[in-house]
Write an enzyme that holds these catalytic residues in place. Structure first.
Site, mmCIF file in Angstrom:
data_model
loop_
_atom_site.group_PDB
_atom_site.id
_atom_site.type_symbol
_atom_site.label_atom_id
_atom_site.label_comp_id
_atom_site.label_asym_id
_atom_site.label_seq_id
_atom_site.Cartn_x
_atom_site.Cartn_y
_atom_site.Cartn_z
ATOM 1 N N SER A 244 0.839 -1.188 0.000
ATOM 2 C CA SER A 244 0.000 0.000 0.000
ATOM 3 C C SER A 244 0.874 1.237 0.000
ATOM 4 C CB SER A 244 -0.898 0.001 1.234
ATOM 5 O OG SER A 244 -0.100 0.273 2.382
ATOM 6 N N LYS A 245 0.213 2.386 0.099
ATOM 7 C CA LYS A 245 0.932 3.662 0.094
ATOM 8 C C LYS A 245 1.969 3.738 1.215
ATOM 9 C CE LYS A 245 -2.344 6.747 -2.145
ATOM 10 N NZ LYS A 245 -3.743 6.767 -1.757
ATOM 11 N N ARG A 246 1.680 3.048 2.297
ATOM 12 C CA ARG A 246 2.612 3.018 3.413
ATOM 13 C C ARG A 246 4.008 2.579 2.988
ATOM 14 N NH1 ARG A 246 2.660 -0.749 6.991
ATOM 15 N NH2 ARG A 246 1.138 -1.999 5.845
ATOM 16 N N GLY A 248 5.496 3.356 0.388
ATOM 17 C CA GLY A 248 6.126 4.317 -0.521
ATOM 18 C C GLY A 248 5.372 4.397 -1.837
#
Ligand code: GLU
Length: 472
Positions: A244-246, A248
């Site tokens: 996910s966006k976590r 990067g």
């Protein structure tokens, strides 16, 4: 069967690697089966959908070579079609207007929670007579359209996971439109899959709970047999949580800007959940189109390993023709104006083996372009040699270099002349290491002969002199 698959991205952000894996598997399946791909932009979320993201999706798919045969269709331009089907469901009492406020819904949720039940809409507005519902809407009251979910078991045979059964008694009636002009995902997907005569829905596992809802919508709308479904394994990051966006920025644009090649990205993504049944790892898009099959898609999550992508990308870089490589690297070279094409090509070729991505060339070639090298004097001596001895060695080297004719200045000549001298010292590193550091300012780099040949006589001599000065 005439296979028809869909690419249904939502333009609510940049195209990311996870999206592409799904689109790629659809593409490969269609190509293998001689089928058709349809690009459908799912832009029903009016606030979050942006034209620039649609542009990003289209440009990156084109760059990757994932092409489509029909579309792009935009769901935002198909409101009339959805409206017709919403009206049909309302008219046949398979859907109804719901007027429950957020407060009411929240209270219901809390009550259900306190009883340890799963939250679901209990059908409050289903009891309101149709005429009354219609009057309230006609008088401007706000309502959403809810679809009546029969409390029955829905099953389908997933092409990857086999038989899957959902108990829809746990679901409650679902909202399928915020108003007649704003239909929502499950509904528009079901309608479009039918309107576009989709035969296979291949999508991420995160959509698996939507499938029974879409199957019920197909039934309610009298669409006949639903498409076949295949749910692809989740993509996990290396920490084994969902990518996910976590973790990067995983947008295609990012990888493109860093100098990953489209062929390498395709190759890498194809192996995220699919395998050829043997240990081959390098596949062109054409080969994938021939070899791909859903039978070889795994159920268990696939791990997104940057190291593997780097390795695959490096493999593709290494087989690039020198001209193509130079062109591809050009945007990443620190300065292309100060050197001729031949020198630039030599630099790139020299570093080819070390490139994982094209942007690596920036750092790897910086020392060729630098006006003045900055490095720690302490890295000049070879294996604990004294500064004095290092200086002496560089002075001896300098004298030899000065004696070499300008037009004899090439890698072979330099090697022929310097190597015997280096051997004389007993340990050739004692001479070649300080020379290499003087030329590059680095502990690690290609060899001194290659580097000196590219730098040319004048620059090489200046760098050796400057190293000697540092050692004063
Ligand atoms: N627009 C949806 C998404 O991007 C598509 C889901 C589907 O394949 O039905 O996740």
């Amino acid at each position: 069967m005439n296979v028809r698959v869909r690419f249904p991205p939502s333009p609510t952000g940049p195209l990311h690697m996870g999206n592409v894996r799904t689109l790629l598997f659809n593409f490969l399946f269609a190509k293998k089966e001689g089928g058709v791909c349809i690009l459908r932009v799912e832009d029903t979320d009016k606030e979050r959908s942006k034209k620039e993201w649609e542009q990003d999706i289209i440009e990156n798919l084109q760059w990757l070579g994932i092409t489509w045969d029909e579309g792009p269709y935009r769901q935002s331009e198909r409101t009339e079609i959805y409206k017709k089907y919403l009206e049909k469901l309302l008219k046949e009492n398979k859907a109804y207007w719901c007027f429950c406020s957020e407060d009411i819904l929240e209270t219901v949720r809390q009550e259900q929670q306190s009883r340890g039940e799963a939250p679901r809409y209990p059908g409050i507005c289903r009891e309101i007579p149709t005429k009354e519902q219609e009057d309230r809407i006609a008088n401007g009251e706000k309502g959403v359209v809810r679809f009546i979910v029969e409390p029955k078991k829905v099953s389908f045979t997933d092409l990857i996971r086999g038989e899957i059964v959902f108990d829809m008694a746990l679901s409650g009636d679902i909202v399928i439109a915020k108003d007649m002009e704003t239909p929502l995902y499950n509904f528009t997907a079901a309608v479009d899959d039918r309107e576009m005569r989709i035969t296979h829905v291949i999508r991420g596992e995160d959509h698996i709970t939507n499938t029974p809802k879409q199957i019920l919508l197909w039934e309610a709308l009298g669409f006949g047999p639903a498409p076949l479904y295949a749910h692809l394994p989740l993509i996990m990051a290396e920490d084994h949580t969902k990518l996910s966006k976590r973790h990067g920025n995983n947008s295609v644009t990012r990888y493109r800007q860093e100098g990953y090649l489209p062929s390498a990205i395709i190759n890498f993504l194809a192996l995220l959940g699919w395998n050829p049944g043997d240990n081959r790892e390098i596949f062109s898009l054409q080969e994938l189109c021939k070899e791909f099959s859903l039978e070889r898609v795994q159920k268990s999550p696939a791990v997104f390993s940057l190291e593997r992508l780097d390795w695959i990308n490096g493999e593709y870089i290494r087989v690039m023709a020198p001209d193509t490589l130079l062109k591809a690297c050009a945007p990443f070279l620190p300065d292309t104006a100060s050197m001729n094409q031949e020198t630039l090509a030599a630099i790139v070729l020299l570093q080819k083996e070390r490139l994982k991505k094209l942007s690596n060339i920036t750092e790897l070639s910086e020392f060729f372009f630098a006006k003045k090298l900055t490095y720690d004097t302490a890295i000049l001596p070879w294996k604990g040699a004294a500064l004095k001895a290092t200086k002496n060695s560089l002075e001896a080297t300098l004298r030899i270099l000065e004696g070499i004719e300008e037009n004899d200045w090439n890698k072979e000549r330099l090697e022929t002349i310097l190597m015997p001298e280096a051997r004389k010292t007993g340990d050739r590193g004692a001479m070649l290491w300080p020379l290499r550091v003087a030329l590059t300012g680095k502990k690690g780099s290609p060899g001194p002969f290659e580097v000196a040949a590219i730098l040319g006589k004048e620059k090489s001599i200046a760098r050796v002199k400057s190293a000697i000065e540092k050692l004063q």
